[in-house]
Design a protein around this motif. Structure first.
Motif, PDB file in Angstrom:
ATOM      1  N   ASP A   1     -15.341 -35.851 -13.008  1.00 10.34           N
ATOM      2  CA  ASP A   1     -16.636 -36.062 -12.367  1.00 10.34           C
ATOM      3  C   ASP A   1     -16.823 -37.574 -12.199  1.00 10.34           C
ATOM      4  O   ASP A   1     -17.505 -38.232 -12.982  1.00 10.34           O
ATOM      5  CB  ASP A   1     -17.747 -35.453 -13.228  1.00 10.34           C
ATOM      6  N   ARG A   2     -16.165 -38.123 -11.174  1.00 14.39           N
ATOM      7  CA  ARG A   2     -16.238 -39.553 -10.904  1.00 14.39           C
ATOM      8  C   ARG A   2     -16.018 -39.791  -9.413  1.00 14.39           C
ATOM      9  O   ARG A   2     -15.478 -38.946  -8.712  1.00 14.39           O
ATOM     10  CB  ARG A   2     -15.221 -40.333 -11.727  1.00 14.39           C
ATOM     11  N   ARG A   3     -16.456 -40.972  -8.975  1.00 18.41           N
ATOM     12  CA  ARG A   3     -16.249 -41.352  -7.583  1.00 18.41           C
ATOM     13  C   ARG A   3     -16.184 -42.866  -7.511  1.00 18.41           C
ATOM     14  O   ARG A   3     -16.651 -43.564  -8.413  1.00 18.41           O
ATOM     15  CB  ARG A   3     -17.351 -40.814  -6.693  1.00 18.41           C
ATOM     16  N   GLU A   4     -15.609 -43.348  -6.438  1.00 19.55           N
ATOM     17  CA  GLU A   4     -15.583 -44.788  -6.199  1.00 19.55           C
ATOM     18  C   GLU A   4     -16.920 -45.184  -5.585  1.00 19.55           C
ATOM     19  O   GLU A   4     -17.331 -44.639  -4.575  1.00 19.55           O
ATOM     20  CB  GLU A   4     -14.430 -45.169  -5.278  1.00 19.55           C
TER      21      GLU A   4
ATOM     22  N   GLU B   1     -15.790 -47.712 -10.363  1.00 18.43           N
ATOM     23  CA  GLU B   1     -15.631 -46.279 -10.624  1.00 18.43           C
ATOM     24  C   GLU B   1     -16.877 -45.743 -11.330  1.00 18.43           C
ATOM     25  O   GLU B   1     -17.164 -46.140 -12.461  1.00 18.43           O
ATOM     26  CB  GLU B   1     -14.386 -46.109 -11.505  1.00 18.43           C
TER      27      GLU B   1
ATOM     28  N   ALA C   1     -15.087 -32.411 -12.837  1.00 21.35           N
ATOM     29  CA  ALA C   1     -15.741 -32.248 -11.522  1.00 21.35           C
ATOM     30  C   ALA C   1     -16.079 -30.797 -11.271  1.00 21.35           C
ATOM     31  O   ALA C   1     -15.373 -29.879 -11.708  1.00 21.35           O
ATOM     32  CB  ALA C   1     -14.836 -32.775 -10.421  1.00 21.35           C
TER      33      ALA C   1
END
Length: 162
Positions: free
Chosen positions: A121-124, A129, A160
C-alpha cells in the motif's frame, strides 16, 4: 519468516516530524511525554507505541509519526494530533535487536515481499514514496528491558487493496 495478518482500524494520538535517521531520537523522545499527556487526561494506551512512516524522501529523510494507540476519541493539543491506522491485511515480521538493525530487517521484509509478489500500500508522490501504513511497533519498554539487543519490534507493512 513474515506472515500476513488482518488488523482492525486503530485510533491513535501522535506527533509528526520530518527527519533523517541520525535525528530519529528527537522524535522517539516525544513518546514518553505523549504517554504522560494521555495519562494526565485519564486515557490509557490501547497498545504498544509505534512509529508510522508516512513518506520516505530521497536521501534517507522521512516523514514519520511517533504514536500511541487509544480507545475512543481524544483531542490532544498541538503539536500532537489524533488519527486512525487503517484496517486491512499487513505483512508482519518481528525483529529482536537494537534499533541499528531495523533498516536491514525492513529491507529483508521488502525483499521477501518482492519474491512473494506482494503489492504494498504505497505510491510515488511528489516528495517521495508515500505509504498507506508502515509501522514499527515497539513491544519492549526500555525501562523494563535495558539491553537494546533484546528489544522486540514488530514491523508491519499494509498490503495494497486491503
Amino acid at each position: 519468516m513474515p506472515a500476513i495478518v488482518e488488523r482492525r482500524a486503530q485510533l491513535y494520538v501522535a506527533e509528526r516530524a520530518t527527519l533523517a535517521s541520525p535525528e530519529f531520537p528527537r522524535l522517539a523522545d516525544r513518546l514518553p511525554p505523549l504517554i504522560g499527556t494521555l495519562a494526565a487526561h485519564g486515557v490509557a494506551p490501547a497498545g504498544a507505541p509505534f512509529f508510522r512512516y508516512r513518506v520516505l524522501h530521497p536521501g534517507m529523510r522521512f516523514i514519520v509519526e511517533a504514536g500511541v494507540p487509544v480507545d475512543g476519541g481524544f483531542a490532544p493539543e498541538a503539536p500532537a494530533f489524533a488519527d486512525e491506522l487503517p484496517a486491512g491485511r499487513y505483512v508482519l515480521e518481528t525483529y529482536v535487536g537494537a534499533p541499528a538493525g531495523l533498516a536491514a530487517a525492513t529491507a529483508s521484509v521488502l525483499e521477501w515481499g518482492a519474491a512473494e509478489g506482494v503489492e504494498w500500500d504505497r505510491r510515488e508522490g511528489p516528495d517521495g514514496e508515500e505509504w498507506g501504513c508502515r509501522l514499527e511497533v515497539l513491544r519492549s519498554n526500555p525501562l523494563e528491558v535495558p539491553d537494546p539487543a533484546q528489544w522486540v519490534t514488530d514491523l508491519l507493512f499494509r498490503v495494497a487493496g486491503s
